[in-house]
Scaffold this motif. Structure first.
Motif, mmCIF file in Angstrom:
data_model
loop_
_atom_site.group_PDB
_atom_site.id
_atom_site.type_symbol
_atom_site.label_atom_id
_atom_site.label_comp_id
_atom_site.label_asym_id
_atom_site.label_seq_id
_atom_site.Cartn_x
_atom_site.Cartn_y
_atom_site.Cartn_z
ATOM 1 N N SER A 98 9.834 -1.122 -0.903
ATOM 2 C CA SER A 98 9.303 -2.296 -0.197
ATOM 3 C C SER A 98 10.235 -3.460 -0.428
ATOM 4 O O SER A 98 11.010 -3.475 -1.390
ATOM 5 C CB SER A 98 7.898 -2.644 -0.699
ATOM 6 O OG SER A 98 7.973 -3.117 -2.016
ATOM 7 N N SER A 123 5.030 6.504 1.795
ATOM 8 C CA SER A 123 4.334 5.207 1.842
ATOM 9 C C SER A 123 2.876 5.421 2.251
ATOM 10 O O SER A 123 2.363 4.761 3.146
ATOM 11 C CB SER A 123 5.001 4.255 2.836
ATOM 12 O OG SER A 123 6.342 4.103 2.553
ATOM 13 N N THR A 124 2.270 6.346 1.576
ATOM 14 C CA THR A 124 0.937 6.805 1.961
ATOM 15 C C THR A 124 -0.109 5.698 1.885
ATOM 16 O O THR A 124 -0.202 4.989 0.891
ATOM 17 C CB THR A 124 0.513 7.955 1.032
ATOM 18 O OG1 THR A 124 1.588 8.893 0.966
ATOM 19 C CG2 THR A 124 -0.740 8.633 1.533
ATOM 20 N N THR A 125 -0.882 5.523 2.942
ATOM 21 C CA THR A 125 -2.010 4.599 2.963
ATOM 22 C C THR A 125 -3.214 5.313 3.566
ATOM 23 O O THR A 125 -3.113 6.454 4.004
ATOM 24 C CB THR A 125 -1.704 3.366 3.827
ATOM 25 O OG1 THR A 125 -1.388 3.840 5.141
ATOM 26 C CG2 THR A 125 -0.555 2.556 3.263
ATOM 27 N N TYR A 126 -4.352 4.618 3.601
ATOM 28 C CA TYR A 126 -5.552 5.179 4.212
ATOM 29 C C TYR A 126 -5.564 4.863 5.707
ATOM 30 O O TYR A 126 -5.256 3.736 6.103
ATOM 31 C CB TYR A 126 -6.813 4.593 3.565
ATOM 32 C CG TYR A 126 -7.097 5.207 2.229
ATOM 33 C CD1 TYR A 126 -8.019 6.250 2.110
ATOM 34 C CD2 TYR A 126 -6.434 4.779 1.092
ATOM 35 C CE1 TYR A 126 -8.264 6.838 0.882
ATOM 36 C CE2 TYR A 126 -6.672 5.363 -0.145
ATOM 37 C CZ TYR A 126 -7.588 6.394 -0.243
ATOM 38 O OH TYR A 126 -7.837 6.977 -1.452
ATOM 39 N N THR A 127 -5.966 5.832 6.528
ATOM 40 C CA THR A 127 -6.155 5.569 7.943
ATOM 41 C C THR A 127 -7.514 4.892 8.153
ATOM 42 O O THR A 127 -8.335 4.845 7.240
ATOM 43 C CB THR A 127 -6.151 6.887 8.739
ATOM 44 O OG1 THR A 127 -7.251 7.685 8.263
ATOM 45 C CG2 THR A 127 -4.864 7.656 8.537
ATOM 46 N N THR A 187 -3.062 8.701 -2.820
ATOM 47 C CA THR A 187 -2.077 7.626 -2.737
ATOM 48 C C THR A 187 -1.570 7.247 -4.117
ATOM 49 O O THR A 187 -0.515 6.656 -4.266
ATOM 50 C CB THR A 187 -2.676 6.358 -2.099
ATOM 51 O OG1 THR A 187 -3.772 5.923 -2.905
ATOM 52 C CG2 THR A 187 -3.178 6.640 -0.688
ATOM 53 N N GLU A 233 0.386 12.597 -6.385
ATOM 54 C CA GLU A 233 0.732 11.668 -5.319
ATOM 55 C C GLU A 233 2.201 11.823 -4.950
ATOM 56 O O GLU A 233 2.970 10.878 -4.984
ATOM 57 C CB GLU A 233 0.380 10.233 -5.723
ATOM 58 C CG GLU A 233 1.221 9.609 -6.807
ATOM 59 C CD GLU A 233 0.793 9.978 -8.191
ATOM 60 O OE1 GLU A 233 0.311 11.110 -8.389
ATOM 61 O OE2 GLU A 233 0.961 9.141 -9.090
ATOM 62 N N ASN A 250 -10.771 5.339 5.847
ATOM 63 C CA ASN A 250 -11.556 4.273 5.234
ATOM 64 C C ASN A 250 -13.026 4.334 5.627
ATOM 65 O O ASN A 250 -13.901 4.110 4.802
ATOM 66 C CB ASN A 250 -10.996 2.904 5.657
ATOM 67 C CG ASN A 250 -9.996 2.372 4.666
ATOM 68 O OD1 ASN A 250 -10.210 2.429 3.463
ATOM 69 N ND2 ASN A 250 -8.890 1.856 5.170
ATOM 70 N N LEU A 277 -5.445 10.298 5.007
ATOM 71 C CA LEU A 277 -4.216 9.626 4.594
ATOM 72 C C LEU A 277 -3.219 9.595 5.743
ATOM 73 O O LEU A 277 -3.307 10.368 6.692
ATOM 74 C CB LEU A 277 -3.615 10.336 3.374
ATOM 75 C CG LEU A 277 -4.526 10.412 2.145
ATOM 76 C CD1 LEU A 277 -3.843 11.180 1.020
ATOM 77 C CD2 LEU A 277 -4.925 9.022 1.662
ATOM 78 N N SER A 278 -2.222 8.694 5.593
ATOM 79 C CA SER A 278 -1.299 8.455 6.708
ATOM 80 C C SER A 278 -0.140 9.440 6.753
ATOM 81 O O SER A 278 0.488 9.623 7.787
ATOM 82 C CB SER A 278 -0.743 7.040 6.594
ATOM 83 O OG SER A 278 -0.035 6.906 5.371
#
Lengths: 314, 314, 314, 314, 314, 314
Positions: free
Chosen positions: E22, E206-210, E150, E155, E214, E201-202
């Motif tokens: 980042s 750079s895994t995030t929650y969709t 994540t 992870e 959520n 998950l995405s």
């Protein structure tokens, strides 16, 4: 003095006067009515069944009546029962009084009042002193008669005053060791913390909660009383807020009934003094019923613990 | 109307008047003093640094002063900052007022007062009506000016009255659907439940808790006020106890600050009405800052949840 | 209309038809078999003992049979019992029906269906409308007959639909006061939130949990149904996710059974609407059994509170 | 005596000796190294930055070194900092000692030891007396030097012994008011309850937890020591179990670190005595830093409460 | 192989390729922009500041770019930082790939797929086997690439499949010791329990929650998928309910995210298998960073405990 | 082998020998004494009433006596009872033994001892091996006879050793899959974790807690024993601390009875191994009493859950 009803062993025959605490009618499997009586003296209470009860029996053997019984102590499902052989209402010529059957504080009202008066007299802050004295005076008679609770601790005639006097002595001892404590606040906190119970509870016998007690609680009742007393006496200093805070916070935490946690030093210590005295009362009474090497019954108000009496405590 | 300080994007230059909410002095790594200013208008607040601050700067740029600034919106650690290029104190000729920078309820005081008067007028039980009217009158000016809280919900000028008026309308709608509800109790409960906040909080600007607020809380303050009002008005019916209970129980549970849980029907419903209105206020304000398809920041007073604005909500 | 079985006082003799809710065989202390019958009509239920029960009695007096009884209301351990003098099975010529003995919603199925149809008709978002209409149609018959629960609230015939219709009216009133709310989502959430109960529960009489109900729960059952319905209808917008979320989150918290807390505004408000309607139902029924100045029995689903009916509520 | 470092106000210049509690190297935004020093005397500690630190500085200004500083008190983000103008290591000719900078119990070791010896002497039960004396002897030197904790309460040189002596006096006062308490058990419980801390903690300066402390804890360490001591002394009565129980249960509840809750009366009271003395210590120190009419900082170990000093306490 | 970025000590100079995870822009106290870069390789990540960043720098040094750096490892507030001396974007001729910088499961996708195929092949119940095989096929590519979370455990790229394969082996071992366990259910439960994560998950980087993740969560997503798969395959036995239950209950308790607690034996054991494998992964990675005789950092997902590596573990 | 007492259906007549587990005297409503007998064989226990009991009956039919009964299985309030027709004490010529009526581990003591010896033999760390072997030897006879608990799991003769042997096999399987685990520590932890139960509990029959068990608990008893054993064997390495820690932490959390949570990897895994084996034991026994398609009774030690046996498990 003769043995109390709880001091007899299974198999013994007893003949004595007892107070009917409650009387409930039922129907036996043979279709006939019977009464379930809870009988008490100062040692405690015992259940008894009066089989084939007539309508007259129902009237004669109702709550708060005194009776003379002859019967045998039996064990039923692990608890003692009194198997009745004879029963009759007490008569004036028997010379027995209600107070003979009620558990009462071990110190006289006069003695307690005198101690309390002395503690108030020792206060130095006039605002604290005047509000405290005013409220004690206002509720003096009930304060000296009421129990401290319906059950758990100090649930006997004059239990409230007895609890307060013990706490005052404890407060004095602790303040002697920690001189930064404000004695006036500690004493006032002790004297007022449970005074709302004279409104929350119904009285010294067959004690229940009043509607006001259920909906407001002794804590809020007394907090309002302090504001009212200050208004009547024309007192407006910060002491009025602090005295309310002592009462409001004395249960220590929101989940234990205090809308505010203790936020002044004396409020924190007041909470401990209240706890120690209440727990000593519960512990002593639970332990005096068992012998060294035994555990007490579980005590609900002590987190349901069963306490042990060491074998070398005899 | 021009854009608020929160409505500018990173990179934009702004030139506008702002209110200093707070000003804190620090020392930079080069050893020189600087000021951290929190600047606000009705859209919200932003941080700015004033480097190499002189003693005159410290005086001129203190809390509650209005300033004119020229600067750029920048992002610092994920939050917007205002990088100052120019700053000067506002002067009388600028024609700006404190109230231009404060968030205020979207309805005028007069309108709110008129609605409240109407609701009190509709009450049928004279004891409830008289006590409620008396207390509203007593604190009317502050009631119409105070926020409902220092943060979380309705934390703006006149937020308390705005919250109460919304709740009254909601109470009326619910009572219309469930006719067993006592409207007098519901309305009185709504009107009195947070009135103690005019004593608990310091006022409409830079709101903090008073000592009385910290040690007693608005719930207990108002419970005592109800007793006091009833005494002054010579009212002694059960309504006095019930009104106190409505106030004492409106937070719903001991751990949420209520010394008694709701024990009458209207108290239970009052708790829900309070919740719905407070949450709608928080939700609307959190959601108006995000676009469809986005989540809000986590909202502490809503169990730290981040709320989603559906993509079809545009 | 004659008095219900719960409306008789102790000592009264009753002669009436009652439905056997359950029948359990036991052995008396004299060694003979007896039946413990739970008898009900629309006013509630009462226990009765049938002593010296023959094998024929066991067959005649089993669950879901209707009987004619003659007996006396008695009090046993604080609860009313029916002491049987005569009992016989109902015959066709008695002209009594099962539905005469079951508590039913106070509004007819037709009326409820018509209201629901109107609410669906008012929806503007076609995806939400089509999925909601599809699922209501699919389960319409059961939806109009099932209770909302096995106990606690709306546990009567058509209780589920009655609960939903009351919630729809409440949703409309609230959305009227807070115009930022999406009515389509609120109405769809209300209509679908408990629809899985037609799979979770066994039916309108002697309601129990099915295996699917125990292992999956109505919340997850309906979430899967929404996916399935969307697939069948060829709908794929974000509305499908949001509708599932409304159902999944309507219990509000993980510990109350919701795998996700409400994360959209309408989900949060749906949770409150559900609560208010369920609690009003429980409160009204608990309070209608007591007189002004009395407390109700403790209500388990209301945190075991006993509610007070003010003396001025008459 | 000169003012301590915490007693200076912002803006004052100070010139004095201080002890370096810790020294951490960082890199400034100009790329040059700097040291963040925590400096302390008996009044407390303060942060200072040493910019442009050379390698020699790193060595000279490391933890447990004494330095002479000249600087100004400044406020940075709400906390005081010392802005250094000059700094130099102390030299032998300065005549300053480590102990000048450490907070120490207000009573001498000799006096505390004498009191403790007297309390042990007063014990009547020889088993209790011998085990207690044996363990106190075994760890006497460390016991008289160690703090009672790494933070929260009595975290100063000899804090452990000071805490124990205060508790003994409190135990004596309470046992005087409640004669059913076994003084031997109370005194032994007080003396042994925290003695495991001499193994759990690293020592009187820069106190940390040892591996044994982290993995076993002072409670279990001392329980094993009691068994060991009894074995060495050839004592086998129930007293050995009871003494272990007093130590194991003195935190009161499982979630507070006690594997068993108090199950004998003296264990319950020991828990309260420990609490009162620890809290008085924390309260006194928090309150002595504020003026009447102010709240203290939040105290983490007191449930994060901020305490108020009444305006009439001056 | 060269040392990873986390394996260098403070003071060392490093020259190597790193991936930018980042990049955030800030403004220094001198008013100039700078970039805070998080740089990573397979050993972990480190922070670096790029001072006086130009607009070109902002573009060149953005997330997911690979760079070559020269710099020194420094300690800042207890954490290592990389002080940059030189930085340049990687070029095609450098011959470095994204996958060189990402942590990946230690077993190849092919090997994992082969194992999983074998476990499915061993199943005997055709309903369980067909549903499981169908869903694994449907999501096979993502399943073999996604991480299991994540953060906290597994992870990394292919972490989900690696976690599942380890759990299958553990399930087999446990079922060998407790033959009453139904292996088909255990294996199917392991294979499906987290499969919803490919929707929650995405992706692997750079895994995030969709949004779906959520609002619904992987548990409910997969429960619906099982219903859908059964419908497509025309399977309707109780196995469909049980498979859903295994997925719904695998977090063990409502407060840990499971709408139903385990109510069949294999569900209970599945919960333990999941826990053991996740915890072994977290423990191994925390402990491999410390030397014998040291404690790890506190691990949030392990109740914030710091674990000890015994000195005899070398 | 004949059917056990729990395997008969209601209505069947049984004639068999049974062990009296407990015998309590009561008084019937006709005033005559009766005995409530709990009778058991290896299949479980059943209640029976002996009406009109003479004093001789009281003696003959007391706890731990064996009797021959003839009677009928009946259902009373949902539980089976044995209605006695004939009863007589067993005589020597009947050829029945106490052990015929007690539930015992399904593996012989010799076999268990041999397995345990082998596991200890495999240990490589001599300190761990010697302490473990020493303590197992010291308590070998009781260890092989005691149950693992008074109720919940493995509450049968030799249940403690059986639990430990199953856990050893499970530990071996898990360590095979996760090679970073230290087998010596795992095996020693398994062998010692519950060994204190031979002191905490009274013995294999009519098992209760000893005073030492109540006041100290098996966890602390064994921790002290490890210190003692190490002293006797002259062992002083860190292994002594780690072994204590394994025992102290094996309940996992403070609120589950562990004064320290697991802080080494093997302690964490030991906690899971203990849980899996205890739960498999409880689950198997609860499920073997129900048919496919049924739920078990609620199991208190499994969070009061009722478990389902799938219909395809037959």
């Amino acid at each position: 003095m003769s043995k109390g009803i709880l001091q007899h062993d299974v198999g013994e025959q007893v003949e004595k006067f007892l107070l009917i605490k409650s009387s409930v009618k039922g129907t036996a499997s043979n279709g006939k009515p019977f009464l379930t009586l809870i009988l008490q003296d100062q040692s405690g209470e015992i259940e008894a069944k009066l089989w084939d009860a007539s309508e007259a029996d129902e009237k004669n053997y109702s709550a708060e009546k005194i009776v003379k019984v002859l019967g045998d102590i039996q064990n039923y499902r692990g608890r003692n029962q009194l198997r009745l052989r004879q029963i009759r209402p007490a008569t004036p010529t028997d010379g027995v009084n209600l107070s003979d059957f009620l558990l009462t504080a071990p110190v006289s009202k006069e003695e307690m009042l005198s101690k309390i008066t002395q503690y108030i007299f020792e206060m130095k802050n006039p605002n604290i002193q005047r509000i405290t004295r005013h409220l004690l005076k206002k509720y003096q008679d009930d304060f000296l008669e009421f129990p401290a609770a319906t059950k758990n601790h100090h649930e006997f005639v004059s239990g409230l005053a007895y609890h307060v006097v013990s706490m005052l002595d404890l407060a004095k001892a602790i303040a002697g060791l920690y001189p930064s404590l404000d004695k006036d606040l500690l004493y006032a906190g002790v004297l007022l913390h449970d005074l709302g119970k004279v409104t929350e509870l119904s009285g010294p016998i067959s004690t229940t909660y009043t509607v006001e007690g259920n909906l407001l609680g002794h804590i809020n009742i007394m907090a309002s009383e302090i504001v009212h007393a200050a208004n009547e006496l024309g007192i407006s200093g910060e002491e009025v807020v602090i005295l309310q805070h002592l009462v409001l916070s004395h249960h220590g935490k929101a989940e234990w009934g205090s809308p505010k946690p203790p936020l002044i030093k004396e409020a924190e210590i007041l909470h401990y003094i209240d706890n120690i005295d209440a727990k000593m009362n519960m512990l002593d009474r639970a332990l005096e019923r068992v012998k060294p090497g035994e555990f007490t019954d579980r005590v609900f108000a002590l987190d349901n613990r069963a306490f042990y009496k060491p074998t070398f405590h005899n």
